[in-house]
Write a protein that holds these residues in place. Structure first.
Motif, PDB file in Angstrom:
ATOM      1  N   ALA A  17      16.528  36.089  21.652  1.00  0.00           N
ATOM      2  CA  ALA A  17      15.718  34.864  21.543  1.00  0.00           C
ATOM      3  C   ALA A  17      14.759  34.972  20.362  1.00  0.00           C
ATOM      4  N   LYS A  18      14.321  33.818  19.881  1.00  0.00           N
ATOM      5  CA  LYS A  18      13.353  33.754  18.772  1.00  0.00           C
ATOM      6  C   LYS A  18      12.288  32.732  19.146  1.00  0.00           C
ATOM      7  N   LEU A  19      11.016  33.140  19.075  1.00  0.00           N
ATOM      8  CA  LEU A  19       9.920  32.250  19.479  1.00  0.00           C
ATOM      9  C   LEU A  19       8.960  32.023  18.323  1.00  0.00           C
ATOM     10  N   THR A  20       8.629  30.759  18.066  1.00  0.00           N
ATOM     11  CA  THR A  20       7.603  30.425  17.075  1.00  0.00           C
ATOM     12  C   THR A  20       6.655  29.399  17.704  1.00  0.00           C
ATOM     13  N   SER A  22       6.622  26.316  16.888  1.00  0.00           N
ATOM     14  CA  SER A  22       7.242  24.989  16.841  1.00  0.00           C
ATOM     15  C   SER A  22       8.533  24.869  17.641  1.00  0.00           C
ATOM     16  N   TYR A  23       9.171  25.993  17.939  1.00  0.00           N
ATOM     17  CA  TYR A  23      10.459  25.958  18.639  1.00  0.00           C
ATOM     18  C   TYR A  23      10.762  27.329  19.225  1.00  0.00           C
ATOM     19  N   CYS A  24      11.730  27.352  20.148  1.00  0.00           N
ATOM     20  CA  CYS A  24      12.219  28.606  20.704  1.00  0.00           C
ATOM     21  C   CYS A  24      13.744  28.550  20.718  1.00  0.00           C
ATOM     22  N   LEU A  25      14.391  29.551  20.137  1.00  0.00           N
ATOM     23  CA  LEU A  25      15.855  29.648  20.175  1.00  0.00           C
ATOM     24  C   LEU A  25      16.242  30.675  21.229  1.00  0.00           C
ATOM     25  N   VAL A  26      17.210  30.338  22.063  1.00  0.00           N
ATOM     26  CA  VAL A  26      17.663  31.258  23.113  1.00  0.00           C
ATOM     27  C   VAL A  26      19.182  31.324  23.073  1.00  0.00           C
ATOM     28  N   ALA A  27      19.737  32.525  23.225  1.00  0.00           N
ATOM     29  CA  ALA A  27      21.193  32.695  23.194  1.00  0.00           C
ATOM     30  C   ALA A  27      21.829  32.116  24.451  1.00  0.00           C
ATOM     31  N   TYR A  28      23.078  31.669  24.316  1.00  0.00           N
ATOM     32  CA  TYR A  28      23.858  31.266  25.487  1.00  0.00           C
ATOM     33  C   TYR A  28      24.178  32.495  26.329  1.00  0.00           C
ATOM     34  N   GLY A  29      24.412  32.273  27.639  1.00  0.00           N
ATOM     35  CA  GLY A  29      25.006  33.342  28.431  1.00  0.00           C
ATOM     36  C   GLY A  29      24.077  34.097  29.342  1.00  0.00           C
ATOM     37  N   GLY A  30      22.760  33.956  29.175  1.00  0.00           N
ATOM     38  CA  GLY A  30      21.842  34.635  30.087  1.00  0.00           C
ATOM     39  C   GLY A  30      21.830  33.921  31.433  1.00  0.00           C
ATOM     40  N   SER A  31      21.201  34.517  32.418  1.00  0.00           N
ATOM     41  CA  SER A  31      21.116  33.859  33.722  1.00  0.00           C
ATOM     42  C   SER A  31      20.182  32.653  33.625  1.00  0.00           C
ATOM     43  N   GLU A  32      20.332  31.750  34.570  1.00  0.00           N
ATOM     44  CA  GLU A  32      19.451  30.573  34.600  1.00  0.00           C
ATOM     45  C   GLU A  32      17.986  30.987  34.721  1.00  0.00           C
TER      46      GLU A  32
END
Length: 244
Positions: A17-20, A22-32
């Motif tokens: 994951a990447k957190l700033t 203004s936005y947060c990017l999270v990879a597919y595939g982790g648990s809910e």
């Protein structure tokens, strides 16, 4: 506020994951459960975007970004780039970077004002970082490690660096970055700070193994105890930097 999280039994959440601000990017595939941790903390304030980079889930290690922009490696597919453009706020610049050191998250550490980068990064890449992320760029290493993005975590409030960073080097880095720094660990003694910690100006996420002592150091240096997502501090800081 610092929160513990885990991605598919891995405490290296900064890899996925990447957190700033203004936005947060999270990879597919982790648990809910992993996504819900981010959604509950960030959902009302900034977009949480599910994505892959270059067909992999290593979103945090392959990208670098701040509230101004996002840099992705040249191996990012057109489809991924289009998805990011559609999902990110309109004021975020996205740029593909042709760089031999393509794990950008490992070689670039930045906040909204300053970036420290791997000493061998291309001159052209350095210019792109300065232009897209609107930061001052310094080539540096941390405790003799050239992978600066792996061995520190930065926000506009403070930073944590590799535990073997000397006091002299901490002072030098602190004066370059203009934020207070501490040497510390994550995930019960791991020195790979960038892989185990995600942080912005009002919240942090750490791997599930992170001890309460490590969490209190994080909350202290990043000033998270009473932090709120607000544009006021940012505007004040911008004004100060513009006038100086």
């Amino acid at each position: 506020m610092a929160t513990r999280a885990q991605f598919e039994n891995s405490n290296e959440i900064g890899v996925f994951a990447k957190l700033t601000n203004s936005y947060c990017l999270v990879a597919y595939g982790g648990s809910e459960n992993f996504y819900s941790v981010f959604e509950s903390e960030l959902g009302d304030v900034i977009p949480v975007i599910h994505t892959t980079i270059a067909g992999t889930r290593l979103v945090g290690r392959l990208t670098a970004g701040n509230r101004h922009g996002l840099l992705v490696p040249s191996s990012t597919t057109d489809q991924e780039l289009q998805h990011l453009r559609n999902s990110l706020p309109d004021n975020i610049a996205i740029q593909r970077v042709e760089e031999r050191l393509s794990a950008l998250g490992n070689v670039i550490a930045c906040n909204d004002y300053v970036a420290i980068v791997h000493p061998d990064l291309d001159k052209e890449t350095e210019e792109i970082i300065a232009d897209v992320l609107k930061v001052e760029v310094f080539r540096h290493n941390i405790a003799d490690n050239v992978l600066v993005g792996s061995y520190c975590a930065l926000s506009n409030q403070g930073g944590i660096v590799h535990p073997r960073t000397s006091t002299q080097e901490q002072d030098e880095l602190s004066s370059l970055l203009q934020v207070p720094l501490v040497a510390g660990t994550i995930n019960r003694g791991s020195d790979v700070i960038g892989a185990g910690l995600l942080v912005n100006d009002w919240c942090a996420f750490a791997g599930m193994d992170t001890t309460s002592t490590e969490l209190s150091v994080i909350e202290g240096v990043f000033r998270l105890r009473d932090a709120q997502p607000t544009a006021i501090n940012r505007n004040l800081r911008d004004a100060l930097i513009d006038t100086n």
